[in-house]
Design a protein around this motif. Structure first.
Motif, PDB file in Angstrom:
ATOM      1  N   GLY A  70       0.646  -1.282  -0.109  1.00  0.00           N
ATOM      2  CA  GLY A  70       0.185  -0.189   0.200  1.00  0.00           C
ATOM      3  C   GLY A  70       0.947   0.856   0.068  1.00  0.00           C
ATOM      4  N   PRO A  71       0.384   2.258   0.387  1.00  0.00           N
ATOM      5  CA  PRO A  71       0.870   3.705  -0.032  1.00  0.00           C
ATOM      6  C   PRO A  71       1.845   3.899   1.305  1.00  0.00           C
ATOM      7  CG  PRO A  71      -1.415   3.636   0.160  1.00  0.00           C
ATOM      8  CD  PRO A  71      -1.413   2.727   0.940  1.00  0.00           C
ATOM      9  N   GLY A  72       3.346   4.568   1.338  1.00  0.00           N
ATOM     10  CA  GLY A  72       4.054   4.510   1.186  1.00  0.00           C
ATOM     11  C   GLY A  72       5.513   3.126   1.024  1.00  0.00           C
ATOM     12  N   SER A  73       5.110   1.791  -0.717  1.00  0.00           N
ATOM     13  CA  SER A  73       5.954   1.071  -0.773  1.00  0.00           C
ATOM     14  C   SER A  73       6.495   1.522  -1.556  1.00  0.00           C
ATOM     15  CB  SER A  73       4.595   0.176  -1.287  1.00  0.00           C
ATOM     16  OG  SER A  73       4.026  -0.246   0.297  1.00  0.00           O
ATOM     17  N   VAL A  74       7.680   0.937  -1.742  1.00  0.00           N
ATOM     18  CA  VAL A  74       8.914   1.197  -2.532  1.00  0.00           C
ATOM     19  C   VAL A  74       9.930   0.197  -2.913  1.00  0.00           C
ATOM     20  CG1 VAL A  74       8.971   3.767  -1.611  1.00  0.00           C
ATOM     21  CG2 VAL A  74      10.142   2.394  -1.216  1.00  0.00           C
ATOM     22  N   PHE A  75      10.068  -0.096  -4.175  1.00  0.00           N
ATOM     23  CA  PHE A  75      10.529  -1.379  -4.047  1.00  0.00           C
ATOM     24  C   PHE A  75      12.215  -1.820  -3.305  1.00  0.00           C
ATOM     25  CE2 PHE A  75       7.454  -1.941  -8.281  1.00  0.00           C
ATOM     26  CZ  PHE A  75       7.415  -4.047  -7.506  1.00  0.00           C
ATOM     27  N   LEU A  76      12.473  -2.915  -3.103  1.00  0.00           N
ATOM     28  CA  LEU A  76      13.797  -2.629  -2.736  1.00  0.00           C
ATOM     29  C   LEU A  76      14.893  -3.130  -3.838  1.00  0.00           C
ATOM     30  CD1 LEU A  76      14.066  -3.388   0.969  1.00  0.00           C
ATOM     31  CD2 LEU A  76      13.878  -1.667  -0.309  1.00  0.00           C
ATOM     32  N   GLU A  77      14.023  -4.145  -4.367  1.00  0.00           N
ATOM     33  CA  GLU A  77      14.618  -5.513  -4.997  1.00  0.00           C
ATOM     34  C   GLU A  77      13.385  -5.942  -6.033  1.00  0.00           C
ATOM     35  OE1 GLU A  77      16.328  -9.777  -4.824  1.00  0.00           O
ATOM     36  OE2 GLU A  77      16.857  -8.386  -3.075  1.00  0.00           O
ATOM     37  N   VAL A  78      13.613  -6.202  -7.370  1.00  0.00           N
ATOM     38  CA  VAL A  78      12.827  -7.481  -8.132  1.00  0.00           C
ATOM     39  C   VAL A  78      13.960  -8.244  -9.121  1.00  0.00           C
ATOM     40  CG1 VAL A  78      11.018  -5.600  -8.467  1.00  0.00           C
ATOM     41  CG2 VAL A  78      12.808  -5.656 -10.333  1.00  0.00           C
ATOM     42  N   SER A  79      13.063  -9.048  -9.850  1.00  0.00           N
ATOM     43  CA  SER A  79      13.583 -10.052 -10.356  1.00  0.00           C
ATOM     44  C   SER A  79      12.061 -11.162 -11.177  1.00  0.00           C
ATOM     45  CB  SER A  79      13.380 -11.048  -9.335  1.00  0.00           C
ATOM     46  OG  SER A  79      14.765 -12.612 -10.216  1.00  0.00           O
ATOM     47  N   TRP A  80      11.939 -10.225 -12.567  1.00  0.00           N
ATOM     48  CA  TRP A  80      11.165 -10.228 -12.768  1.00  0.00           C
ATOM     49  C   TRP A  80      11.563 -11.115 -13.985  1.00  0.00           C
ATOM     50  CZ3 TRP A  80       8.989  -5.002 -12.149  1.00  0.00           C
ATOM     51  CH2 TRP A  80       8.206  -4.722 -10.964  1.00  0.00           C
ATOM     52  N   ARG A  81      10.951 -12.007 -14.617  1.00  0.00           N
ATOM     53  CA  ARG A  81      10.933 -12.678 -16.245  1.00  0.00           C
ATOM     54  C   ARG A  81       9.589 -12.331 -17.069  1.00  0.00           C
ATOM     55  NH1 ARG A  81      11.510 -18.508 -16.197  1.00  0.00           N
ATOM     56  NH2 ARG A  81       9.702 -18.190 -14.461  1.00  0.00           N
ATOM     57  N   PHE A  82      10.503 -11.920 -18.526  1.00  0.00           N
ATOM     58  CA  PHE A  82       9.084 -11.929 -18.784  1.00  0.00           C
ATOM     59  C   PHE A  82       8.754 -12.466 -20.308  1.00  0.00           C
ATOM     60  CE2 PHE A  82      11.143  -7.837 -17.285  1.00  0.00           C
ATOM     61  CZ  PHE A  82       9.727  -6.524 -17.493  1.00  0.00           C
ATOM     62  N   LEU A  83       8.212 -13.591 -20.119  1.00  0.00           N
ATOM     63  CA  LEU A  83       7.797 -14.121 -21.263  1.00  0.00           C
ATOM     64  C   LEU A  83       6.693 -14.460 -22.282  1.00  0.00           C
ATOM     65  CD1 LEU A  83       6.694 -16.486 -16.996  1.00  0.00           C
ATOM     66  CD2 LEU A  83       9.412 -16.595 -18.224  1.00  0.00           C
ATOM     67  N   ALA A  84       6.423 -13.397 -22.554  1.00  0.00           N
ATOM     68  CA  ALA A  84       5.213 -13.499 -23.258  1.00  0.00           C
ATOM     69  C   ALA A  84       5.218 -11.908 -23.806  1.00  0.00           C
ATOM     70  CB  ALA A  84       3.804 -14.295 -23.599  1.00  0.00           C
ATOM     71  N   PRO A  85       5.443 -11.803 -25.310  1.00  0.00           N
ATOM     72  CA  PRO A  85       4.770 -10.118 -25.330  1.00  0.00           C
ATOM     73  C   PRO A  85       4.341 -10.117 -25.533  1.00  0.00           C
ATOM     74  CG  PRO A  85       4.665 -12.032 -27.368  1.00  0.00           C
ATOM     75  CD  PRO A  85       5.199 -12.575 -26.472  1.00  0.00           C
ATOM     76  N   VAL A  86       3.542  -8.400 -24.879  1.00  0.00           N
ATOM     77  CA  VAL A  86       2.366  -7.416 -24.872  1.00  0.00           C
ATOM     78  C   VAL A  86       2.025  -7.460 -25.454  1.00  0.00           C
ATOM     79  CG1 VAL A  86       0.909  -6.848 -23.019  1.00  0.00           C
ATOM     80  CG2 VAL A  86       2.944  -8.304 -22.251  1.00  0.00           C
ATOM     81  N   ASP A 119      -5.232 -15.743 -19.954  1.00  0.00           N
ATOM     82  CA  ASP A 119      -4.607 -16.623 -18.940  1.00  0.00           C
ATOM     83  C   ASP A 119      -2.935 -16.811 -19.166  1.00  0.00           C
ATOM     84  OD1 ASP A 119      -7.142 -16.275 -17.040  1.00  0.00           O
ATOM     85  OD2 ASP A 119      -7.359 -17.931 -18.018  1.00  0.00           O
ATOM     86  N   VAL A 120      -2.365 -16.240 -20.228  1.00  0.00           N
ATOM     87  CA  VAL A 120      -0.702 -16.185 -20.248  1.00  0.00           C
ATOM     88  C   VAL A 120      -0.131 -15.395 -19.074  1.00  0.00           C
ATOM     89  CG1 VAL A 120       0.820 -15.571 -22.142  1.00  0.00           C
ATOM     90  CG2 VAL A 120      -2.027 -17.396 -23.080  1.00  0.00           C
ATOM     91  N   LEU A 121       0.768 -15.950 -18.954  1.00  0.00           N
ATOM     92  CA  LEU A 121       1.698 -15.789 -17.672  1.00  0.00           C
ATOM     93  C   LEU A 121       3.031 -14.843 -18.495  1.00  0.00           C
ATOM     94  CD1 LEU A 121       2.208 -15.374 -14.695  1.00  0.00           C
ATOM     95  CD2 LEU A 121       3.848 -17.563 -15.485  1.00  0.00           C
ATOM     96  N   VAL A 122       2.735 -13.508 -18.566  1.00  0.00           N
ATOM     97  CA  VAL A 122       3.674 -12.725 -19.401  1.00  0.00           C
ATOM     98  C   VAL A 122       4.300 -12.316 -19.041  1.00  0.00           C
ATOM     99  CG1 VAL A 122       1.660 -12.133 -21.117  1.00  0.00           C
ATOM    100  CG2 VAL A 122       2.125 -10.503 -18.918  1.00  0.00           C
ATOM    101  N   LEU A 123       4.311 -12.416 -17.576  1.00  0.00           N
ATOM    102  CA  LEU A 123       5.486 -11.919 -15.818  1.00  0.00           C
ATOM    103  C   LEU A 123       5.504 -13.216 -15.375  1.00  0.00           C
ATOM    104  CD1 LEU A 123       6.788  -8.365 -15.249  1.00  0.00           C
ATOM    105  CD2 LEU A 123       6.132  -9.746 -13.923  1.00  0.00           C
ATOM    106  N   ASP A 124       6.457 -12.788 -14.200  1.00  0.00           N
ATOM    107  CA  ASP A 124       6.399 -13.515 -13.188  1.00  0.00           C
ATOM    108  C   ASP A 124       7.838 -13.518 -12.858  1.00  0.00           C
ATOM    109  OD1 ASP A 124       5.719 -16.110 -11.953  1.00  0.00           O
ATOM    110  OD2 ASP A 124       6.834 -17.110 -12.410  1.00  0.00           O
TER     111      ASP A 124
END
Length: 158
Positions: A70-86, A119-124
C-alpha cells in the motif's frame, strides 16, 4: 487478512493501449522499432508490435503502491522474467501474494505475476518491498477512511 500477513494477495487489471507506448517513450526515450514499426515488428520474432516491458511491469508498481502493501511502499529488489509479448489491446491482470514478512523491518517479499486476457503468463517473479511506517500509518483506513476502500480493478486511460 492484512497486508503484512503471509498469504495476503491483491490483483489489479488494466487494458494497455498504443498511447501507453507513446507515454512510456516520452518518459524513457525507448524508441525501439518493435514498439512502433508495424512492418519491421511483423517480421521480427515477436510477429507484431509489442508494448515496452516497463509498461507491463508498471502495473505491479501501481498494485504495490496502491494496494499491497500500500501507500508508502517502494521496491527494494525485483526479479522479473518477461515470458510472453504484450500487445496494445491486451488486458493485463497483475497479482501479488505475500510470501514473507520481516519482523524487524517493514519489509515484505511478494510473489508477483501478470497474465493477459487469455490467462497467458507474461511476467513472473518476486519483489521485495519496504513500506514507510509514517506514510502507511497516515493512509490507514483509521486515519483516511477511503484508504481502506478497494482500489479500482479496471483503469482506463483516454
Amino acid at each position: 487478512m492484512t497486508s503484512n500477513q503471509v498469504g495476503a494477495s491483491a490483483r489489479r487489471t488494466r487494458a494497455v493501449t498504443r498511447r501507453d507506448i507513446e507515454l512510456f517513450t516520452a518518459i524513457s526515450g525507448d524508441r525501439n522499432p518493435v514498439h512502433y514499426d508495424e512492418d519491421l515488428a511483423a517480421r521480427s520474432r515477436f510477429g507484431g508490435i509489442v508494448v515496452q516491458g516497463g509498461v507491463t511491469s508498471g502495473l505491479l508498481n501501481a498494485l504495490v503502491a496502491e494496494q499491497l502493501p500500500g501507500p508508502g511502499s517502494v521496491f527494494l529488489e525485483v526479479s522479473w522474467r518477461f515470458l510472453a509479448p504484450v500487445r496494445p489491446g491486451d488486458v493485463l491482470t497483475a497479482t501479488a501474494v505475500v510470501t514473507a514478512v520481516r519482523d524487524d523491518k517493514p519489509v515484505t517479499t511478494l510473489a508477483t505475476s501478470i497474465t493477459n486476457q487469455d490467462d497467458v503468463l507474461v511476467l513472473d517473479g518476486t519483489a521485495v518491498v519496504w513500506r514507510d511506517p509514517v506514510v502507511g500509518a497516515a493512509t490507514s483506513p483509521i486515519t483516511h477512511p477511503h484508504a481502506g476502500s478497494p482500489a479500482p480493478t479496471q483503469e482506463k486511460i483516454a
